[in-house]
Write a protein that holds these residues in place. Structure first.
Motif, PDB file in Angstrom:
ATOM      1  N   VAL A 198       5.598   6.702  -8.112  1.00 11.01           N
ATOM      2  CA  VAL A 198       6.248   6.334  -9.262  1.00 11.01           C
ATOM      3  C   VAL A 198       7.870   6.554  -9.140  1.00 11.01           C
ATOM      4  O   VAL A 198       8.626   5.745  -9.760  1.00 11.01           O
ATOM      5  CB  VAL A 198       5.731   7.225 -10.152  1.00 11.01           C
ATOM      6  CG1 VAL A 198       6.478   7.281 -11.562  1.00 11.01           C
ATOM      7  CG2 VAL A 198       4.218   6.824 -10.539  1.00 11.01           C
ATOM      8  N   ILE A 247       9.482  -4.853 -12.868  1.00 11.15           N
ATOM      9  CA  ILE A 247       8.727  -3.471 -13.384  1.00 11.15           C
ATOM     10  C   ILE A 247       8.841  -3.565 -14.647  1.00 11.15           C
ATOM     11  O   ILE A 247       7.751  -2.900 -15.176  1.00 11.15           O
ATOM     12  CB  ILE A 247       9.865  -2.351 -12.818  1.00 11.15           C
ATOM     13  CG1 ILE A 247       9.834  -2.516 -11.284  1.00 11.15           C
ATOM     14  CG2 ILE A 247       9.207  -1.300 -13.370  1.00 11.15           C
ATOM     15  CD1 ILE A 247      10.858  -1.509 -10.678  1.00 11.15           C
ATOM     16  N   ILE A 280       9.260   3.538  -7.912  1.00 15.08           N
ATOM     17  CA  ILE A 280       9.669   2.548  -8.670  1.00 15.08           C
ATOM     18  C   ILE A 280      10.704   2.773  -9.667  1.00 15.08           C
ATOM     19  O   ILE A 280      11.326   1.765 -10.012  1.00 15.08           O
ATOM     20  CB  ILE A 280       8.168   2.233  -9.177  1.00 15.08           C
ATOM     21  CG1 ILE A 280       7.126   2.116  -8.469  1.00 15.08           C
ATOM     22  CG2 ILE A 280       8.376   1.196 -10.163  1.00 15.08           C
ATOM     23  CD1 ILE A 280       5.749   1.872  -8.717  1.00 15.08           C
ATOM     24  N   SER A 338       1.673   5.362 -15.426  1.00 13.71           N
ATOM     25  CA  SER A 338       1.695   3.847 -15.678  1.00 13.71           C
ATOM     26  C   SER A 338       3.138   3.533 -16.120  1.00 13.71           C
ATOM     27  O   SER A 338       4.019   4.327 -16.608  1.00 13.71           O
ATOM     28  CB  SER A 338       0.656   3.372 -16.376  1.00 13.71           C
ATOM     29  OG  SER A 338       0.891   3.530 -18.043  1.00 13.71           O
ATOM     30  N   SER A 341       4.448  -2.343  -6.702  1.00  9.46           N
ATOM     31  CA  SER A 341       3.317  -1.873  -7.455  1.00  9.46           C
ATOM     32  C   SER A 341       2.685  -0.540  -6.607  1.00  9.46           C
ATOM     33  O   SER A 341       1.728  -0.131  -7.168  1.00  9.46           O
ATOM     34  CB  SER A 341       2.217  -2.954  -7.870  1.00  9.46           C
ATOM     35  OG  SER A 341       1.502  -3.407  -6.789  1.00  9.46           O
ATOM     36  N   ARG A 342       2.825  -0.825  -5.402  1.00  7.59           N
ATOM     37  CA  ARG A 342       2.221   0.249  -4.333  1.00  7.59           C
ATOM     38  C   ARG A 342       3.191   1.458  -4.175  1.00  7.59           C
ATOM     39  O   ARG A 342       2.746   2.166  -3.278  1.00  7.59           O
ATOM     40  CB  ARG A 342       1.815  -0.581  -3.118  1.00  7.59           C
ATOM     41  CG  ARG A 342       0.958  -1.502  -3.172  1.00  7.59           C
ATOM     42  CD  ARG A 342       0.472  -2.304  -1.794  1.00  7.59           C
ATOM     43  NE  ARG A 342      -0.156  -3.474  -2.112  1.00  7.59           N
ATOM     44  CZ  ARG A 342      -1.471  -3.524  -1.837  1.00  7.59           C
ATOM     45  NH1 ARG A 342      -2.250  -2.392  -1.765  1.00  7.59           N
ATOM     46  NH2 ARG A 342      -2.392  -4.584  -2.214  1.00  7.59           N
ATOM     47  N   PHE A 345       3.084  -6.486 -14.243  1.00  8.52           N
ATOM     48  CA  PHE A 345       3.297  -5.395 -13.274  1.00  8.52           C
ATOM     49  C   PHE A 345       2.582  -4.014 -13.859  1.00  8.52           C
ATOM     50  O   PHE A 345       1.978  -3.285 -12.725  1.00  8.52           O
ATOM     51  CB  PHE A 345       5.019  -5.135 -13.053  1.00  8.52           C
ATOM     52  CG  PHE A 345       5.151  -3.890 -11.966  1.00  8.52           C
ATOM     53  CD1 PHE A 345       5.101  -4.191 -10.545  1.00  8.52           C
ATOM     54  CD2 PHE A 345       5.412  -2.905 -12.460  1.00  8.52           C
ATOM     55  CE1 PHE A 345       5.417  -3.432 -10.020  1.00  8.52           C
ATOM     56  CE2 PHE A 345       5.644  -1.795 -11.750  1.00  8.52           C
ATOM     57  CZ  PHE A 345       5.862  -2.046 -10.489  1.00  8.52           C
ATOM     58  N   ALA A 346       2.927  -3.780 -14.989  1.00  9.27           N
ATOM     59  CA  ALA A 346       2.206  -2.371 -15.439  1.00  9.27           C
ATOM     60  C   ALA A 346       0.741  -2.382 -15.113  1.00  9.27           C
ATOM     61  O   ALA A 346       0.218  -1.311 -14.775  1.00  9.27           O
ATOM     62  CB  ALA A 346       2.465  -2.320 -16.854  1.00  9.27           C
ATOM     63  N   HIS A 376       0.148  -1.945 -11.385  1.00 14.59           N
ATOM     64  CA  HIS A 376       0.425  -0.589 -10.805  1.00 14.59           C
ATOM     65  C   HIS A 376      -0.891   0.286 -11.376  1.00 14.59           C
ATOM     66  O   HIS A 376      -1.179   1.094 -10.570  1.00 14.59           O
ATOM     67  CB  HIS A 376       1.576  -0.301 -11.243  1.00 14.59           C
ATOM     68  CG  HIS A 376       1.953   1.213 -11.023  1.00 14.59           C
ATOM     69  ND1 HIS A 376       1.870   2.109 -12.000  1.00 14.59           N
ATOM     70  CD2 HIS A 376       2.562   1.844  -9.928  1.00 14.59           C
ATOM     71  CE1 HIS A 376       2.102   3.205 -11.532  1.00 14.59           C
ATOM     72  NE2 HIS A 376       2.424   3.152 -10.480  1.00 14.59           N
ATOM     73  N   ARG A 408      -3.838   0.659  -9.573  1.00 15.71           N
ATOM     74  CA  ARG A 408      -3.798   1.252  -8.256  1.00 15.71           C
ATOM     75  C   ARG A 408      -3.312   2.601  -8.333  1.00 15.71           C
ATOM     76  O   ARG A 408      -2.868   3.237  -7.398  1.00 15.71           O
ATOM     77  CB  ARG A 408      -2.578   0.253  -7.379  1.00 15.71           C
ATOM     78  CG  ARG A 408      -3.344  -0.961  -6.852  1.00 15.71           C
ATOM     79  CD  ARG A 408      -2.094  -1.844  -6.296  1.00 15.71           C
ATOM     80  NE  ARG A 408      -2.623  -3.068  -5.618  1.00 15.71           N
ATOM     81  CZ  ARG A 408      -1.965  -4.206  -5.378  1.00 15.71           C
ATOM     82  NH1 ARG A 408      -0.570  -3.906  -5.522  1.00 15.71           N
ATOM     83  NH2 ARG A 408      -2.354  -5.095  -5.055  1.00 15.71           N
ATOM     84  N   SER A 409      -2.919   3.171  -9.836  1.00 15.65           N
ATOM     85  CA  SER A 409      -2.168   4.423  -9.825  1.00 15.65           C
ATOM     86  C   SER A 409      -3.219   5.405  -9.521  1.00 15.65           C
ATOM     87  O   SER A 409      -4.448   5.552  -9.849  1.00 15.65           O
ATOM     88  CB  SER A 409      -1.752   4.481 -11.235  1.00 15.65           C
ATOM     89  OG  SER A 409      -1.107   5.705 -11.685  1.00 15.65           O
ATOM     90  N   ASP A 433       3.528  -7.298  -5.862  1.00 13.63           N
ATOM     91  CA  ASP A 433       2.360  -6.489  -4.842  1.00 13.63           C
ATOM     92  C   ASP A 433       3.115  -5.336  -4.224  1.00 13.63           C
ATOM     93  O   ASP A 433       2.378  -4.241  -4.282  1.00 13.63           O
ATOM     94  CB  ASP A 433       1.918  -7.625  -3.957  1.00 13.63           C
ATOM     95  CG  ASP A 433       0.639  -6.718  -3.173  1.00 13.63           C
ATOM     96  OD1 ASP A 433      -0.260  -6.482  -3.773  1.00 13.63           O
ATOM     97  OD2 ASP A 433       0.827  -6.638  -1.933  1.00 13.63           O
TER      98      ASP A 433
END
Length: 379
Positions: free
Chosen positions: A25, A42, A28, A364, A21-22, A47-48, A51, A54-55, A18
């Motif tokens: 990019v 990741i 990450i 993504s 994912s926030r 996870f993809a 993310h 929320r992207s 969590d």
């Protein structure tokens, strides 16, 4: 970035997922190098997907950099810009230089769409015409099987029910007569490629001549404007789940001299250029003809320095909650229309020595390696 301390390492996996994912990019990407546990998190498909949900919406600009010393067009660069910035301050976030990749040398690159962080690129050069699916974030790419016919239009999308990523292409089998749609039956044929299958499949004949090249993907459908006076509707749609073509409700207008399709706040829209003004229609309820609404009318007089729609079509890239609309021209000019002030201003400062085009992009971490029967390489 420093190594994670003991307290971070003791967090439950779902909490770490969590948190990661926030992050932005770039952060990450750097986090993948911190430790194997973070790399595994990741790289996971869960996870993809989290993310991506929320992207933030970004803008990708393909900048054409002219010709090399041999007279070939350079592939150019892909640059993405954060759309959540203030309108007067849009900084490039990341850039992928296609000129540095051997696979794109001595060729022209044309974008064919973007879905869930995956970008479709059409490579045009004297010796080969390839279509690539790539993810600039993971630096992965795949080459689709070579085409044998001249492509007229195409669109990259994903099914809402099957969640299958597909590329639809329509090619010409003969010379188009300038008559009725029935006499054109058999001249155009459609094929579809489902990522992971390794092959194209024929969908039969298409009875209409479609405007433009790249179709607009929205709500599991590809959309094109028809070039056919006999048709009762002026938009043609392809369903990526059912793999069927149908006429689609078009705006109640016959004034369009130069038209294009776009998206404003998740709704299909159509731009029409006529008599030195630009009209933007918005379909408030998808698929319902009565829901078309004349959203904006822009007179040429408000922007004497940018009379773009008098020369060539203008297309909508994105609309914002405050009513501001981001648009571009096919000559490579980006600008925004502010309805409150009824003005047009530049959106982002780029070198306009060469043309560029732009589209909405959501970064993504979806990996192309997850598609079976596809050869995947890395830039």
């Amino acid at each position: 970035m420093s190594l994670p301390d003991q307290s971070m390492g003791d967090l439950p996996v779902e909490v770490m997922v969590d948190i990661l994912s926030r992050l932005p990019v770039k952060t990450i990407i750097h986090s993948k190098c911190v430790c194997k546990k973070w790399l595994d998190i990741i790289s996971d498909s869960y996870f993809a997907n989290l993310h991506l949900s929320r992207s933030p919406t970004n803008l990708v600009i393909h900048h054409n950099l002219g010709f090399d010393t041999n007279g070939y067009k350079k592939p150019g660069t892909l640059t993405w810009v954060d759309l959540e910035d203030e309108l007067d301050h849009h900084d490039p976030r990341m850039t992928l230089d296609l000129n540095l990749s051997p696979i794109f040398q001595n060729s022209q690159i044309l974008p064919a769409g973007s879905v869930n962080g995956l970008i479709c690129l059409w490579q045009v050069c004297p010796k080969r015409h390839n279509i690539y699916i790539c993810n600039p974030i993971t630096r992965e790419y795949m080459i689709l099987p070579r085409q044998r016919n001249c492509i007229i239009v195409y669109c990259f999308g994903v099914g809402l029910l099957t969640h299958e990523y597909k590329l639809i292409r329509i090619f010409q089998r003969g010379m188009p007569p300038y008559s009725t749609s029935s006499s054109r039956m058999g001249l155009f044929e459609a094929e579809v490629y489902t990522l992971g299958t390794g092959q194209w499949r024929s969908l039969g004949c298409v009875p209409y001549w479609l405007s433009g090249s790249s179709g607009l993907f929205l709500n599991g459908h590809a959309h094109w404007i028809l070039v056919d006076r006999d048709s009762p509707e002026k938009i043609y749609a392809f369903d990526f789940d059912k793999e069927t073509f149908d006429l689609f409700p078009s705006p109640p207008s016959s004034e369009a001299m130069r038209g294009s399709l776009g998206v404003i706040n998740g709704c299909l829209c159509q731009c029409e250029s006529f008599n030195s003004k630009l009209t933007i229609w918005v379909m408030k309820e998808y698929g319902v003809k009565k829901s078309w609404h004349k959203e904006v009318v822009i007179e040429r007089s408000i922007s004497p320095g940018l009379p773009l729609w008098c020369v060539e079509p203008v297309y909508v890239i994105e609309g914002f909650k405050d009513g501001v609309i981001l648009m571009g021209s096919f000559r490579g000019v980006l600008f925004v229309y502010c309805p409150q002030r009824k003005t047009i201003v530049d959106f982002v400062k780029f070198d306009r020595s060469f043309k560029f085009n732009a589209w909405v992009y959501r970064p993504s971490f979806h990996r192309l390696h997850n598609f079976e029967n596809e050869r995947v390489d890395v830039f």
